[in-house]
Design an enzyme around this catalytic site. Structure first.
Site, mmCIF file in Angstrom:
data_model
loop_
_atom_site.group_PDB
_atom_site.id
_atom_site.type_symbol
_atom_site.label_atom_id
_atom_site.label_comp_id
_atom_site.label_asym_id
_atom_site.label_seq_id
_atom_site.Cartn_x
_atom_site.Cartn_y
_atom_site.Cartn_z
ATOM 1 N N ARG A 350 27.663 43.678 5.606
ATOM 2 C CA ARG A 350 28.927 44.367 5.325
ATOM 3 C C ARG A 350 28.839 45.365 4.180
ATOM 4 O O ARG A 350 29.430 46.436 4.243
ATOM 5 C CB ARG A 350 29.981 43.320 4.982
ATOM 6 C CG ARG A 350 30.296 42.486 6.178
ATOM 7 C CD ARG A 350 31.205 41.352 5.850
ATOM 8 N NE ARG A 350 31.515 40.677 7.102
ATOM 9 C CZ ARG A 350 32.259 39.591 7.184
ATOM 10 N NH1 ARG A 350 32.755 39.050 6.090
ATOM 11 N NH2 ARG A 350 32.509 39.041 8.341
ATOM 12 N N HIS A 442 38.089 42.259 1.099
ATOM 13 C CA HIS A 442 38.197 41.222 2.115
ATOM 14 C C HIS A 442 37.903 39.822 1.586
ATOM 15 O O HIS A 442 38.523 38.845 1.985
ATOM 16 C CB HIS A 442 37.193 41.575 3.218
ATOM 17 C CG HIS A 442 37.115 40.588 4.317
ATOM 18 N ND1 HIS A 442 38.168 40.348 5.163
ATOM 19 C CD2 HIS A 442 36.115 39.764 4.719
ATOM 20 C CE1 HIS A 442 37.820 39.433 6.042
ATOM 21 N NE2 HIS A 442 36.590 39.042 5.784
HETATM 22 C C1 LIG Z 1 41.344 38.607 8.009
HETATM 23 C C2 LIG Z 1 40.224 37.688 7.656
HETATM 24 C C3 LIG Z 1 39.328 37.261 8.621
HETATM 25 C C4 LIG Z 1 38.270 36.413 8.300
HETATM 26 N N1 LIG Z 1 37.411 36.022 9.282
HETATM 27 C C5 LIG Z 1 36.390 35.189 8.969
HETATM 28 C C6 LIG Z 1 35.495 34.738 9.980
HETATM 29 O O1 LIG Z 1 35.608 35.102 11.143
HETATM 30 N N2 LIG Z 1 34.500 33.901 9.609
HETATM 31 C C7 LIG Z 1 34.340 33.462 8.330
HETATM 32 O O2 LIG Z 1 33.430 32.690 8.065
HETATM 33 N N3 LIG Z 1 35.213 33.863 7.364
HETATM 34 C C8 LIG Z 1 36.216 34.703 7.648
HETATM 35 N N4 LIG Z 1 37.077 35.102 6.667
HETATM 36 C C9 LIG Z 1 37.007 34.475 5.343
HETATM 37 C C10 LIG Z 1 37.644 33.067 5.416
HETATM 38 O O3 LIG Z 1 38.765 33.107 6.256
HETATM 39 C C11 LIG Z 1 38.070 32.545 4.070
HETATM 40 O O4 LIG Z 1 37.057 32.732 3.135
HETATM 41 C C12 LIG Z 1 38.364 31.047 4.153
HETATM 42 O O5 LIG Z 1 39.256 30.784 5.206
HETATM 43 C C13 LIG Z 1 38.921 30.534 2.850
HETATM 44 O O6 LIG Z 1 39.263 29.190 3.026
HETATM 45 P P1 LIG Z 1 39.737 28.303 1.804
HETATM 46 O O7 LIG Z 1 40.059 26.973 2.358
HETATM 47 O O8 LIG Z 1 38.749 28.390 0.713
HETATM 48 O O9 LIG Z 1 41.058 29.024 1.271
HETATM 49 P P2 LIG Z 1 42.434 29.425 2.005
HETATM 50 O O10 LIG Z 1 42.383 29.305 3.478
HETATM 51 O O11 LIG Z 1 42.817 30.729 1.410
HETATM 52 O O12 LIG Z 1 43.439 28.316 1.536
HETATM 53 C C14 LIG Z 1 43.985 28.319 0.245
HETATM 54 C C15 LIG Z 1 44.908 27.131 0.123
HETATM 55 O O13 LIG Z 1 45.270 27.011 -1.236
HETATM 56 C C16 LIG Z 1 46.674 26.898 -1.366
HETATM 57 N N5 LIG Z 1 47.004 27.437 -2.692
HETATM 58 C C17 LIG Z 1 46.588 28.600 -3.268
HETATM 59 N N6 LIG Z 1 47.017 28.671 -4.528
HETATM 60 C C18 LIG Z 1 47.716 27.538 -4.762
HETATM 61 C C19 LIG Z 1 48.398 27.009 -5.898
HETATM 62 N N7 LIG Z 1 48.429 27.640 -7.079
HETATM 63 N N8 LIG Z 1 49.047 25.829 -5.753
HETATM 64 C C20 LIG Z 1 49.012 25.142 -4.579
HETATM 65 N N9 LIG Z 1 48.351 25.575 -3.501
HETATM 66 C C21 LIG Z 1 47.714 26.759 -3.589
HETATM 67 C C22 LIG Z 1 47.244 27.630 -0.188
HETATM 68 O O14 LIG Z 1 48.534 27.150 0.092
HETATM 69 C C23 LIG Z 1 46.212 27.258 0.891
HETATM 70 O O15 LIG Z 1 46.537 25.994 1.418
HETATM 71 C C24 LIG Z 1 38.108 35.977 6.981
HETATM 72 C C25 LIG Z 1 38.997 36.413 5.995
HETATM 73 C C26 LIG Z 1 40.023 37.277 6.316
HETATM 74 C C27 LIG Z 1 40.889 37.807 5.225
#
Ligand SMILES: Cc1cc2nc3c(=O)[nH]c(=O)nc-3n(C[C@H](O)[C@H](O)[C@H](O)COP(=O)(O)OP(=O)(O)OC[C@H]3O[C@@H](n4cnc5c(N)ncnc54)[C@H](O)[C@@H]3O)c2cc1C
Length: 683
Positions: A350, A442
């Protein structure tokens, strides 16, 4: 393993211990698991764990920890774990199953990830990630996640940037959604059993440290405004990335850095904040009143070819709306990725693809009115698939129209929802005219520093998923974020946290009546009172947009020392203005989106400055961090990013000291024993 660093301010030696187990890389994780302390089932019932965030990382962790027998309290600011930003993930999830028989292996996934990250990640963590990647697919299939299958019913794979094999498992363009439903159903089972207490619509606003250990959090109920205290024996932060520091990004509107930043202020080091990923295939910005950008999945680069006009006259005519892309002859098109990187072509990583698109647009060859777009063209894929389908269906001498029709049906099957989304936003049919794309913020590879156990520099405080600085070095390969989040949540943290908690079996319930809880709650309440009473003249978004513009212009795809120094000073000035002039309408004791945003933007305004400071310190180009001063000047790599392993093969872990500009740098020197450091060439 101990890394010795010098604190220049205090002139004392301190150690940053990444706790990588000894032994050959292939055995580290297995040996580690064999030797760590365990908590017996009866004792697990007396131990509470807080998990903040229920996206793929937090959701999988909460479900697994509860399944193991711990009492879990899970928090999310949305109304359901199902709405976490993870739901947006489109393209897929990597795993080294080698189902395609194309030579994949754990080592190759490890190698590709370390190389893709431009040799700025920790080898041991990445190897473990590759090792557990296959388990994730088995786990999710068992949960019923409907991964795409081929004609014979076997799980299908496709390819993503930066690799030469097909190892990406996917569910159309909705992989994140399907995986999240899997994690959510696993959580629901535990919620029904009473092992997970779910706090939806709760935002963590601070962490509570008692006797040097993380023992709880302070939250705000986003519906009633009530401030609450929650205690536990350990706290896990899984709150996602901080890409919204740029204001415009592909992240969900609510994605924020607050939890990560609050723990940083309470002692957790923040690592590599300047490592951000600018994704090459996003729908271009349309104007100044936009609040969100939309990703077109990288999977599209499997079948789409990226180009701009070869001739400046054609580019100008397109920008002025006088010429259509379909009217430009083949020989007048510049497939610039295929030209510059013949080995990887449109599937370069990327960072490389984004910079190449920017280079063409900066040179004047952009293809929309703003000059900030390149084409992603599927015409060849329609023809290629169409001819194949005609053969399969025994259609002899098919017309050109028939071939295109058959080919488009295949593309629709693979990416239909993405094409539909594009048409809805741009009001142009991408089956008839090439898509326009441009890079956008992103993903953030930087984040809270964690050791091999995923523990931060604060005992009992863990960080998983995109929120930690993790396994992706200076650039994440496509489809590896979901893999890392689920590896952390399902297969790593549940082991490593037990080792810590085995020391807590006699601790008993943690009281929330202590002075530490009192003080943390007071800080939170004072800040809310300030926002409600400040009565300034400018909205929160006014400041967020200003910050975003500086971040994009001076701390974006290309950075230089002068711009970074300016950015630091400008961000500080915006921050000062923010505290004087911000206006938050409404009431604190009700649902108040402006109040929520105010707290988040206040944190972005500090993080943004540390981000620029980190970028300034790293005077090399690596991965998603491109320093204009550090470019190859001759040879085959002329014009490409120039990494400097001699001086910068380290993780920057910043310690909070008040003003972001005063943050103290701790270096985790990176050791590469299993991979040879090479110039990253995709040519
Ligand atoms: C459009 C898009 C497409 C993508 N496609 C891909 C893909 O195809 N393959 C891939 O591997 N990755 C992809 N990614 C990246 C991937 O989606 C993310 O890196 C990943 O889903 C992050 O997961 P996470 O559980 O770490 O955080 P998140 O899914 O962001 O979850 C964060 C959680 O924290 C909670 N939260 C945040 N702050 C607080 C707070 N202060 N108090 C309480 N709760 C809080 C939220 O409510 C949520 O439940 C993509 C990203 C984007 C933007």
């Amino acid at each position: 393993m101990h890394f010795t660093i010098i604190l220049t301010i205090n002139l004392i030696y301190m150690t940053l211990d990444s706790k990588i187990p000894k032994g050959p890389i292939k055995d580290k994780w297995t040996t580690y698991k064999d030797k760590i302390d365990l908590v017996n089932p009866a004792n697990k019932r007396n131990i509470d764990i807080i998990v903040v965030g229920t996206g793929l990382a937090g959701g999988s962790a909460a479900a697994t920890l509860a399944e193991l027998g711990y009492n879990v309290k899970a928090f999310a600011y949305q109304d359901s774990p199902r709405r976490a930003h993870s739901i947006a993930a489109q393209g897929g999830i990597n795993a080294s199953k080698n189902y395609m028989g194309d030579g994949d292996s754990n080592y190759r996934l490890f190698y590709d990830t370390v190389k893709g990250g431009d040799y700025r990640s920790r080898e041991a963590n990445v190897y473990r990630l590759a090792e557990v990647s296959g388990n994730i697919i088995d786990q999710c299939v068992a949960q019923g996640v409907p991964f795409a299958r081929d004609y014979g019913g076997l799980l299908d794979n496709r390819s993503f940037g930066g690799v030469l094999v097909s190892r990406t498992f996917y569910a159309k363009g909705q992989t994140g959604q399907q995986l999240l439903l899997g994690a959510y159903s696993a959580m629901n089972r535990q919620i029904a059993r009473g092992k997970i207490e779910m706090f939806n619509r709760h935002e963590m606003l601070d962490v509570v440290i008692v006797d040097g250990k993380a023992r709880g959090i302070i939250t705000r109920n986003l519906i009633t405004g009530e401030i609450e205290r929650h205690s536990a024996h350990a706290v896990v932060i899984a709150t996602g990335g901080y890409g919204n520091v740029y204001f415009l990004s592909t992240n969900a509107m609510g994605s924020n850095a607050t939890a990560a930043w609050k723990i940083h202020k309470k002692g957790a080091y923040f690592a590599n904040p300047c490592f951000t990923q600018i994704h090459p295939t996003c729908i271009p910005r349309s104007g100044d009143y936009q609040s969100k950008l939309t990703l077109m999945s990288e999977s599209l680069r499997n079948d789409g070819r990226i180009w701009v006009p070869k001739n400046m006259d054609d580019a100008k005519a397109i920008q002025q709306g006088k010429l259509k892309p379909t009217e430009i002859a083949e020989e007048n098109r510049d497939y610039f990725l295929e030209r510059r990187y013949p080995a990887f072509g449109n599937l370069v990583p990327r960072d490389v693809a984004s910079r190449a698109a920017k280079e063409r647009c900066d040179a004047g060859y952009g293809v929309n009115a703003t000059g900030e777009a390149v084409y992603l063209d599927f015409a060849f894929a329609f023809e290629r698939y169409g001819k194949e389908q005609a053969k399969i269906h025994g259609i002899s001498n098919p017309s050109k129209e028939k071939i295109i029709e058959l080919g488009q049906a295949i593309i629709e099957e693979k990416y239909g929802n993405l094409f539909q989304m594009y048409e809805k936003i741009i009001a142009e049919n991408p089956y008839e005219t090439p898509m326009m794309i441009y890079p956008a913020t992103h993903y953030t590879m930087g984040g809270v520093w964690v050791d091999y156990n995923l523990m931060t520099t604060v005992p009992g405080l863990y960080c998983i998923g995109e929120a930690n600085f993790s396994d992706h070095g200076a650039n994440r390969l496509g489809a590896s974020a979901l893999m890392q989040g689920l590896a952390d949540g399902y297969f790593v943290l549940p082991y490593t946290i037990g080792d810590y908690l085995s020391d807590n079996i006699r601790t008993g319930k943690i009281s929330t009546d202590s002075q530490e809880f009192e003080e943390a709650e007071k800080e939170v309440k004072d800040r809310i009172t300030f926002f409600m009473n400040n009565n300034g003249s400018k909205s929160v978004d006014y400041f967020h947009k200003k910050l975003g513009k500086i971040m994009w212009d001076k701390v974006g795809m290309a950075r230089n020392a002068e711009g970074l120094k300016e950015a630091m000073a400008e961000i500080k000035a915006i921050r000062e203005e923010f505290w004087k002039e911000v206006k938050v309408p409404g009431d604190a004791n009700e649902m108040n989106l402006e109040l929520e945003k105010a707290g988040r933007v206040a944190d972005f305004l500090e993080l943004g400055e540390l981000f620029a400071k980190d970028a300034l310190d790293r005077n090399e180009s690596c991965g998603g961090h491109f320093r204009e001063e550090s470019v190859e000047l001759d040879g085959e790599q002329k014009g490409e990013a120039k990494r400097n392993d001699k001086d910068f093969a380290y993780v920057s872990a910043w310690e909070y000291k008040g003003e972001p500009s005063d943050a103290v740098l701790h270096k985790e020197e990176l050791e590469f024993k299993d991979i040879e450091l090479k110039t990253r060439s995709y040519k």
